[in-house]
Design a protein around this motif. Structure first.
Motif, short mmCIF file in Angstrom:
data_model
loop_
_atom_site.label_atom_id
_atom_site.label_comp_id
_atom_site.label_asym_id
_atom_site.label_seq_id
_atom_site.Cartn_x
_atom_site.Cartn_y
_atom_site.Cartn_z
N ALA A 65 0.92 -1.27 -0.13
CA ALA A 65 0.01 -0.12 0.16
C ALA A 65 0.95 1.32 0.04
CB ALA A 65 -0.95 -0.05 1.17
N CYS A 66 2.07 1.44 0.69
CA CYS A 66 2.90 2.44 0.91
C CYS A 66 3.45 2.70 -0.69
CB CYS A 66 3.89 2.20 1.71
SG CYS A 66 5.12 3.47 2.11
N LYS A 67 4.05 1.62 -1.31
CA LYS A 67 4.45 1.76 -2.56
C LYS A 67 3.23 2.30 -3.61
CE LYS A 67 7.96 -0.43 -5.09
NZ LYS A 67 8.66 -1.63 -5.28
N GLU A 68 2.01 1.78 -3.56
CA GLU A 68 1.24 2.20 -4.51
C GLU A 68 0.51 3.70 -4.21
OE1 GLU A 68 -0.56 0.37 -6.82
OE2 GLU A 68 0.82 -1.24 -6.63
N LEU A 69 0.75 4.02 -3.02
CA LEU A 69 0.38 5.49 -2.56
C LEU A 69 1.39 6.38 -3.17
CD1 LEU A 69 -1.38 7.50 -0.98
CD2 LEU A 69 0.23 7.15 0.83
N ALA A 70 2.92 5.96 -3.07
CA ALA A 70 3.89 6.62 -3.70
C ALA A 70 3.73 7.04 -5.18
CB ALA A 70 4.99 5.91 -3.23
N ILE A 71 3.33 5.93 -5.74
CA ILE A 71 3.03 5.78 -7.27
C ILE A 71 1.91 6.86 -7.56
CG2 ILE A 71 2.41 4.41 -9.37
CD1 ILE A 71 4.15 2.30 -8.01
N PHE A 72 0.93 6.49 -6.65
CA PHE A 72 -0.23 7.54 -6.99
C PHE A 72 0.05 8.88 -6.77
CE2 PHE A 72 -4.14 9.91 -5.17
CZ PHE A 72 -4.86 9.67 -6.27
N LEU A 73 0.79 9.19 -5.92
CA LEU A 73 1.13 10.73 -5.47
C LEU A 73 2.25 11.29 -6.72
CD1 LEU A 73 1.89 10.77 -1.80
CD2 LEU A 73 -0.26 11.89 -2.98
N THR A 74 3.08 10.54 -7.06
CA THR A 74 4.15 10.63 -8.12
C THR A 74 3.10 10.81 -9.56
OG1 THR A 74 5.76 9.44 -7.29
CG2 THR A 74 5.93 9.89 -9.45
N THR A 75 2.09 10.36 -9.67
CA THR A 75 1.26 10.34 -10.85
C THR A 75 0.77 11.60 -10.94
OG1 THR A 75 1.07 7.93 -11.25
CG2 THR A 75 -0.32 9.45 -12.50
N GLY A 76 0.19 11.95 -9.52
CA GLY A 76 -0.68 13.48 -9.56
C GLY A 76 0.42 14.57 -9.62
N ILE A 77 1.55 14.38 -9.40
CA ILE A 77 2.51 15.59 -9.46
C ILE A 77 2.85 15.69 -10.94
CG2 ILE A 77 4.79 16.25 -9.13
CD1 ILE A 77 4.54 14.70 -6.27
N VAL A 78 3.08 14.54 -11.58
CA VAL A 78 3.47 14.54 -13.23
C VAL A 78 2.11 14.89 -14.02
CG1 VAL A 78 3.85 13.07 -15.10
CG2 VAL A 78 5.05 12.60 -13.17
N VAL A 79 1.19 14.73 -13.59
CA VAL A 79 -0.34 15.31 -14.52
C VAL A 79 -0.35 17.01 -13.98
CG1 VAL A 79 -2.73 15.22 -14.44
CG2 VAL A 79 -1.36 13.11 -14.57
N SER A 80 0.06 17.04 -12.85
CA SER A 80 0.00 18.51 -12.70
C SER A 80 0.94 19.16 -13.46
CB SER A 80 0.26 18.76 -10.84
OG SER A 80 -0.96 18.04 -10.28
N ALA A 81 2.16 18.88 -13.51
CA ALA A 81 3.47 19.36 -14.26
C ALA A 81 2.78 19.65 -15.78
CB ALA A 81 4.57 18.64 -13.92
N PHE A 82 2.07 18.67 -16.16
CA PHE A 82 1.46 18.83 -17.77
C PHE A 82 0.28 19.86 -17.68
CE2 PHE A 82 4.21 15.17 -18.32
CZ PHE A 82 4.68 15.29 -19.75
#
Length: 131
Positions: A65-82
């Protein structure tokens, strides 16, 4: 020697991505520096995954769950950058050409960050954790 070639190619990719970002800001026809706010996203994007990698034991093959949350947060940051340059262009803070240059720079920079974790992310002798 393969690690040095990978590091040089990743450095070249980062330089090309930053060049596109600077072109989107500094060309005389655009001359707006609002797109530089995506630099915060470049710095923030690897942080959740790095923290999760330090906290999670990789011995189990199941999802964590911790790794999945990290991937979710990273995806949110990348989408925000675009999304940020598109919002700036729709609000008429920057031109659409500058938006295209910044989006191209985003693609190159995030591909470089992904390449860094693919090349140096394993737990072998040549790892980013040694740095």
């Amino acid at each position: 020697m393969a690690g040095i070639k990978a590091l040089i190619s990743l450095s070249f990719g980062g330089a090309i991505g930053l060049m596109f970002l600077m072109l989107g800001c500094a060309l005389p026809i655009y001359n707006q520096y609002w797109p530089l706010f995506v630099l915060f996203f470049y710095v923030l994007s690897p942080i959740p995954y790095c923290i999760a990698r330090r906290l999670v034991d990789d011995t189990d093959a199941m999802s964590n769950a911790c790794k999945e949350l990290a991937i979710f947060l990273t995806t949110g940051i990348v989408v925000s950058a675009f999304g940020l340059p598109i919002v700036f262009a729709r609000a008429h803070l920057i031109e659409w050409g500058a938006c295209a240059l910044v989006l191209t720079g985003n693609t190159v920079i995030f591909a470089t960050i992904l390449g860094f974790f693919l090349v140096f992310g394993s737990n072998d002798d040549f790892s980013w954790q040694q740095w």
